[in-house]
Design a protein around this motif. Structure first.
Motif, short mmCIF file in Angstrom:
data_model
loop_
_atom_site.label_atom_id
_atom_site.label_comp_id
_atom_site.label_asym_id
_atom_site.label_seq_id
_atom_site.Cartn_x
_atom_site.Cartn_y
_atom_site.Cartn_z
N LYS A 1 0.83 -1.20 0.00
CA LYS A 1 0.00 0.00 0.00
C LYS A 1 0.87 1.25 0.00
CE LYS A 1 -3.64 2.40 2.59
NZ LYS A 1 -4.50 2.39 3.81
N ASP A 2 1.93 1.25 0.82
CA ASP A 2 2.84 2.39 0.86
C ASP A 2 3.39 2.69 -0.53
OD1 ASP A 2 2.60 2.65 3.63
OD2 ASP A 2 4.29 1.31 4.01
N LEU A 3 3.89 1.65 -1.17
CA LEU A 3 4.51 1.83 -2.48
C LEU A 3 3.50 2.24 -3.54
CD1 LEU A 3 6.88 -1.28 -2.45
CD2 LEU A 3 7.52 1.10 -2.10
N SER A 4 2.32 1.64 -3.48
CA SER A 4 1.29 1.96 -4.47
C SER A 4 0.86 3.41 -4.35
CB SER A 4 0.09 1.03 -4.29
OG SER A 4 -0.95 1.39 -5.17
N GLN A 5 0.62 3.87 -3.12
CA GLN A 5 0.19 5.26 -2.93
C GLN A 5 1.25 6.24 -3.39
OE1 GLN A 5 -0.84 5.13 1.31
NE2 GLN A 5 -2.99 5.44 0.77
N TRP A 6 2.47 6.00 -2.98
CA TRP A 6 3.58 6.91 -3.30
C TRP A 6 3.81 6.97 -4.81
CZ3 TRP A 6 6.42 10.63 -1.20
CH2 TRP A 6 7.69 10.92 -1.71
N ASN A 7 3.94 5.83 -5.45
CA ASN A 7 4.27 5.80 -6.87
C ASN A 7 3.10 6.26 -7.74
OD1 ASN A 7 6.99 4.94 -6.72
ND2 ASN A 7 6.30 2.88 -6.23
N THR A 8 1.87 5.97 -7.32
CA THR A 8 0.71 6.46 -8.07
C THR A 8 0.64 7.98 -8.00
OG1 THR A 8 -0.53 4.43 -7.65
CG2 THR A 8 -1.79 6.37 -8.26
N MET A 9 0.94 8.53 -6.83
CA MET A 9 0.94 9.99 -6.68
C MET A 9 1.93 10.63 -7.63
SD MET A 9 1.60 12.31 -3.26
CE MET A 9 3.32 11.84 -3.01
N TRP A 10 3.16 10.13 -7.69
CA TRP A 10 4.18 10.76 -8.51
C TRP A 10 3.96 10.49 -9.99
CZ3 TRP A 10 6.58 14.75 -7.00
CH2 TRP A 10 6.74 14.96 -5.63
N ARG A 11 3.43 9.34 -10.34
CA ARG A 11 3.10 9.10 -11.74
C ARG A 11 2.04 10.10 -12.22
NH1 ARG A 11 0.79 3.46 -14.47
NH2 ARG A 11 0.72 4.26 -16.61
N ASN A 12 1.08 10.39 -11.35
CA ASN A 12 0.05 11.38 -11.65
C ASN A 12 0.67 12.76 -11.85
OD1 ASN A 12 -2.36 12.82 -11.83
ND2 ASN A 12 -3.27 11.90 -10.02
N ILE A 13 1.60 13.13 -10.96
CA ILE A 13 2.25 14.44 -11.07
C ILE A 13 3.04 14.54 -12.36
CG2 ILE A 13 4.09 15.87 -10.07
CD1 ILE A 13 3.05 15.02 -7.30
N PHE A 14 3.80 13.51 -12.70
CA PHE A 14 4.58 13.55 -13.94
C PHE A 14 3.68 13.61 -15.17
CE2 PHE A 14 7.93 11.13 -11.38
CZ PHE A 14 8.67 12.28 -11.15
N PHE A 15 2.55 12.94 -15.12
CA PHE A 15 1.65 12.88 -16.26
C PHE A 15 1.00 14.24 -16.52
CE2 PHE A 15 -2.35 11.80 -18.43
CZ PHE A 15 -1.88 10.93 -19.43
N ARG A 16 0.77 15.01 -15.44
CA ARG A 16 -0.05 16.22 -15.57
C ARG A 16 0.73 17.52 -15.40
NH1 ARG A 16 -4.81 15.57 -11.51
NH2 ARG A 16 -5.41 17.54 -12.50
N THR A 17 2.02 17.44 -15.07
CA THR A 17 2.81 18.66 -14.85
C THR A 17 4.15 18.52 -15.57
OG1 THR A 17 4.10 18.04 -12.88
CG2 THR A 17 1.80 18.71 -12.53
N GLU A 18 4.96 19.58 -15.47
CA GLU A 18 6.28 19.57 -16.09
C GLU A 18 7.40 19.18 -15.12
OE1 GLU A 18 7.10 20.07 -19.39
OE2 GLU A 18 4.94 19.87 -19.62
N VAL A 19 7.05 18.79 -13.91
CA VAL A 19 8.07 18.27 -12.99
C VAL A 19 8.77 17.08 -13.66
CG1 VAL A 19 8.48 17.14 -10.77
CG2 VAL A 19 6.82 19.01 -10.92
N ASP A 20 10.10 17.08 -13.63
CA ASP A 20 10.81 16.00 -14.31
C ASP A 20 11.91 15.36 -13.48
OD1 ASP A 20 12.92 17.87 -14.38
OD2 ASP A 20 12.44 18.50 -16.42
N THR A 21 12.06 15.81 -12.21
CA THR A 21 13.13 15.25 -11.38
C THR A 21 12.61 15.03 -9.97
OG1 THR A 21 14.72 16.55 -12.66
CG2 THR A 21 15.51 15.53 -10.63
N LEU A 22 12.63 13.78 -9.55
CA LEU A 22 12.19 13.39 -8.21
C LEU A 22 13.42 13.02 -7.40
CD1 LEU A 22 9.90 12.63 -6.22
CD2 LEU A 22 9.85 10.37 -7.30
#
Length: 664
Positions: free
Chosen positions: A244-265
Motif C-alpha cells: 500500500k505504501d509503495l502503491s500510494q507513493w508511486n501512483t501519486m508521482w506518476r500522476n504528477i509527472f503525467f499532468r505537470t512539467e516536474v521532471d526530477t524526483l
C-alpha cells in the motif's frame, strides 16, 4: 571543464608510478557512489542583527567562494540555494536577491539580498551548475498541507503561491539569466510533500491544479531545457514499505509527472539521517525507478519529452542539526539506492563543507567529515582506522542522574553512549566533540530507581570508526526522587529532584514547580507542572516542545514516568498532552496508564479530539491529525496519594512531543 574523477587519476598513477615508485593497486577502487552536489540553506545566513546577536559573521562572497571551491575540489558539480524568498505573509518577505517588483514588502537586509548573487558568482568561478529556488512559506505551507488543502484559506494559499512563484521566477531570470546562463540548469521547488498528506480527499488534485500545473508550465517556457526538481520527504519509520505504501507513493508521482512539467524526483530525509537505514531504502527506490520508467512511457504516448529522472538527496546531518552523518553510513545509504538513481545531491553544505565557526551555519567538525569523504572517494572505500578509547569517569547525582565526564584523547569527532537495563540495550545519545573542547559531559537523567544499569561510551571519527568501549555498571538507589515538595527550585532541565523516570528523553523539562491541584467549587485552581503555551502548530515552533527520544520500555512494553507530589494529595484527574503531526516520525502514544501509590487510577486510550474537557474521558480512535492531544484519566472516585506512576504505551518506535502534565 569539469574535474576528472579521483578514480581515473588514481588508475593513471597506478599504471605510471610516481617518482619512479610503483603504487600498489587498491582493492575495490571507485566502488563508492559520489555526491554530485549539495544544497545550501541560504535562510540560515545571518542578517547583520542576527549575526551580532549570535556572535556570527554575515556570509559574504568569500564564504560562498570557499564553499563552491571545496565542492569542486571534491568532484561535485552542483550547488542548489534552497530558498529565493522566505515568505511570511503578503506584506512581509525576506528576499535573497535584490527584488524590484516587491520592494515594498521586502524585509531583507542588504547582506541577505546579496546571497543568491553570491551563490551564482561563486558557482560560475568554480564551474558548478545551479538550480534556481523558488519561495518557501514554511509555516503556511505545512498548515495547508496538513489541512489537505480542504479549506478555502489553504486553497487560496496554493493559488497565491503559484502567482508569486511565477513572478519571482521571472524576476530572477531577468536579473541573472544572461550573466549566468551557463550555470542555471533549472529550478528547484522548495515546498516539501511527504508520503502521507497528499493521499487523502482532493489534496493531490488541488496541489496539482492550483500550484504545480501553472508554475511548472511557466518554468518550462522560461527555461525549455532546464530541469524542474522537487525533493519530497520519505519517512520509512525504519521498516520496509508495504504494498500500500509503495502503491500510494508511486501512483501519486506518476500522476504528477503525467499532468505537470516536474521532471526530477529527489527523495530526502528517508534516504538520510533521521528515519532510514540502508536495508529499507532499496525497497522504496527500486519500485520508484520502475515508476519513473513507466512515467517516461506515459510521456512518450503524450508526445512529450521522456526526460524524467530519479535522483537521491542523502541528508547528511541530523534533523536537529547537531550531528553530521559519518561517511561510512552516508556511503552505505547511497550504495543502497545507487543502482536506481542518476545522481546524489545532499542536504546540506553547512554539514559537510569546511567553514569557520564564526559563520552562522558552520560546524567545527566539518573539515574532518569533508576530508574523510574526499579520502574515501580517492581510495574507493571507507578506511578502517584506530580510534583511541576515551577517558571517562562518572558520578551519580540526585539519586538517579548518572553524569559521565569524557576527556578527549585524540582527533575524535564525537562520542556515543549506550545503556543496558534488564538485557535491553539502546543508543542513548550521540554528541559532537568540538575541536575547541577537551572535556565533555553526557547525562543520563532518565533511569529507574533500584535498577542495575550498564553503560558503554565510545569515541567516533568522521569515517564512522569506533573505539573500544569504556564500560561500567551502576547500581542505583532504591528510593525515588524527592519529588516536587521543594518549591523554591526553578528547574530548566531534567532533574531527579522533579521526577524519576524510565524515559531516556533528551529534553523532557518541567519548567515550573507545583504543589498540586485542587477545585474551588466548580473551578479548577492549578499551577501547571509544565509551562503552559497556547497551541501553535509544532511546525512553527518546534523548539518549544518536549522531544522524547529513544524511549526505554520495560518487559511489558511500557515507558515510565514517576512523579512524587511531596505529600499525600487528593487527586481527581490526571492529564498529559502530546503534539501529533501527520508524519510517521512523530506519533502520540497508544495509551497512557496512571497509577497512584501503586494502585490503578485510570487508563486513557488514544484520543480523537484535541480539546480539553475536564468533565469527560477523551476516547476514540486516533485520527492522526496535527494538533495537541490530551490523555485524561478520570476515575469513578477521587483518590488520595503521593506517588504518581505514569506508564506510556507506545504504538511505534517514534519521537514523542509532550507539552503538559496536569494533576488535578
Amino acid at each position: 571543464m569539469r574535474r576528472k574523477r579521483w578514480g581515473y587519476m588514481l588508475c593513471f598513477l597506478v599504471l605510471m608510478g610516481v617518482g619512479g615508485m610503483m603504487i600498489p593497486k587498491i582493492a575495490n577502487a571507485q566502488s563508492l557512489p559520489e555526491v554530485s552536489g549539495m544544497f545550501i540553506r541560504n535562510d540560515l545566513v545571518a542578517s547583520p542583527e542576527e549575526a551580532k546577536e549570535k556572535q556570527r559573521q554575515v556570509w559574504g562572497l568569500a564564504q560562498y567562494q570557499s564553499i563552491s571551491e571545496n565542492l569542486a575540489k571534491a568532484g561535485m558539480t552542483v550547488l542548489i540555494p534552497q530558498i529565493a524568498v522566505s515568505y511570511t505573509d503578503a506584506s512581509k518577505q525576506t528576499f535573497y536577491y535584490p527584488t524590484k517588483r516587491f520592494q515594498s514588502t521586502d524585509q531583507a537586509s542588504a547582506s541577505e539580498r546579496a546571497q543568491l548573487g553570491y551563490a551564482l558568482q561563486s558557482a560560475k568561478e568554480n564551474d558548478l551548475g545551479v538550480y534556481l529556488p523558488l519561495q518557501l512559506s514554511e509555516a503556511s505551507w505545512f498548515q495547508s498541507l496538513y489541512n489537505h488543502f480542504e479549506s478555502k484559506e489553504s486553497q487560496n494559499f496554493l493559488k497565491q503561491s503559484a502567482t508569486f512563484s511565477i513572478q519571482i521566477a521571472d524576476e530572477m531570470m531577468q536579473q541573472y539569466g544572461s550573466t549566468y546562463s551557463s550555470q542555471i540548469q533549472g529550478f528547484y521547488l522548495p515546498f516539501e510533500v511527504d508520503n502521507s498528506n497528499l493521499y487523502e480527499g482532493q489534496a493531490l488534485e488541488r496541489f496539482i491544479e492550483y500550484y504545480l500545473q501553472p508554475v511548472t508550465a511557466h518554468l518550462r517556457k522560461l527555461l525549455p531545457k532546464g530541469r524542474i526538481v522537487t525533493s519530497p520527504l520519505i519517512y520509512t519509520n525504519l521498516v520496509k514499505p508495504s504494498e500500500k505504501d509503495l502503491s500510494q507513493w508511486n501512483t501519486m508521482w506518476r500522476n504528477i509527472f503525467f499532468r505537470t512539467e516536474v521532471d526530477t524526483l529527489m527523495p530526502q530525509d528517508g534516504a538520510g539521517w533521521e528515519s532510514a537505514t540502508a536495508d529499507q531504502l532499496a525497497d522504496w527506490y527500486e519500485p520508484m525507478s520502475e515508476m519513473i520508467d513507466t512515467s517516461n512511457t506515459d510521456r512518450r504516448m503524450q508526445g512529450r519529452s521522456t526526460n524524467i529522472e530519479l535522483w537521491n538527496n542523502p541528508e547528511s546531518y541530523s534533523m536537529t542539526g547537531s550531528n553530521t552523518m559519518d561517511i561510512r553510513r552516508l556511503e552505505k545509504n547511497m550504495q543502497a539506492v545507487d543502482p536506481y538513481v542518476k545522481r546524489h545531491i545532499s542536504f546540506s553544505a553547512h554539514s559537510l563543507m569546511p567553514m569557520s565557526e564564526v559563520y552562522l551555519s558552520g560546524q567545527e567538525n566539518n573539515a574532518a567529515y569533508y576530508s574523510a569523504y574526499v579520502e574515501s572517494q580517492r581510495i574507493g572505500y571507507v578506511p578502517t582506522k584506530l580510534v583511541k578509547k576515551p577517558t571517562v569517569t562518572y558520578e551519580v547525582k540526585d539519586k538517579t542522574n548518572v553524569v559521565f565526564h569524557v576527556t578527549r584523547v585524540g582527533e575524535e569527532t564525537g562520542y556515543v553512549i549506550y545503556r543496558t537495563i534488564n538485557g535491553k540495550r539502546i543508543k542513548l545519545k550521540e554528541i559532537n566533540a568540538e575541536k575547541a573542547q577537551d572535556t565533555f559531559t553526557i547525562t543520563d537523567a532518565q533511569v529507574l530507581p533500584n535498577a542495575s544499569v550498564s553503560y558503554e561510551v565510545m569515541a567516533l571519527d568522521a569515517y564512522g570508526n569506533r573505539s573500544l568501549p569504556y564500560t561500567c555498571t551502576v547500581d542505583l538507589p532504591p528510593t525515588i526522587a524527592d519529588g516536587i515538595s521543594d518549591f523554591t527550585k526553578d528547574i530548566d532541565v531534567v532533574n531527579a529532584s522533579a521526577l524519576s523516570t524510565g524515559l531516556p528523553v533528551q529534553t523532557l523539562t518541567f519548567a515550573e514547580q507545583s504543589e498540586g491541584f485542587e477545585y474551588e467549587n466548580e473551578e479548577v485552581v492549578a499551577t501547571r507542572l509544565t509551562k503552559h503555551r497556547p497551541y501553535i502548530p509544532w511546525t512553527d515552533q518546534r523548539d518549544d516542545y518536549t522531544v522524547q527520544e529513544q524511549i526505554y520500555t520495560d518487559a511489558e512494553g511500557f515507558a515510565h514516568l514517576r512523579l512524587d507530589l511531596g505529600k499525600t494529595k487528593t487527586i481527581q484527574a490526571i492529564g498529559m498532552s502530546f503534539v501529533q503531526d501527520r508524519n510517521a516520525s512523530i506519533r502520540i502514544p497508544a495509551a497512557v496508564h496512571y497509577e497512584v501509590d501503586g494502585k490503578t487510577f485510570a487508563t486513557a486510550n488514544q484520543p480523537s479530539v484535541p480539546q480539553i474537557d475536564f468533565t469527560k474521558t477523551v476516547a476514540g480512535d486516533n485520527t492522526y491529525q496535527a494538533g495537541e492531544y490530551w490523555y485524561w484519566g478520570f476515575p469513578k472516585a477521587t483518590i488520595k496519594g503521593q506517588v504518581v506512576d505514569i506508564k506510556i504505551q507506545l504504538e511505534y518506535d517514534v519521537f514523542l512531543f509532550m507539552r503538559e502534565l496536569l494533576v488535578l
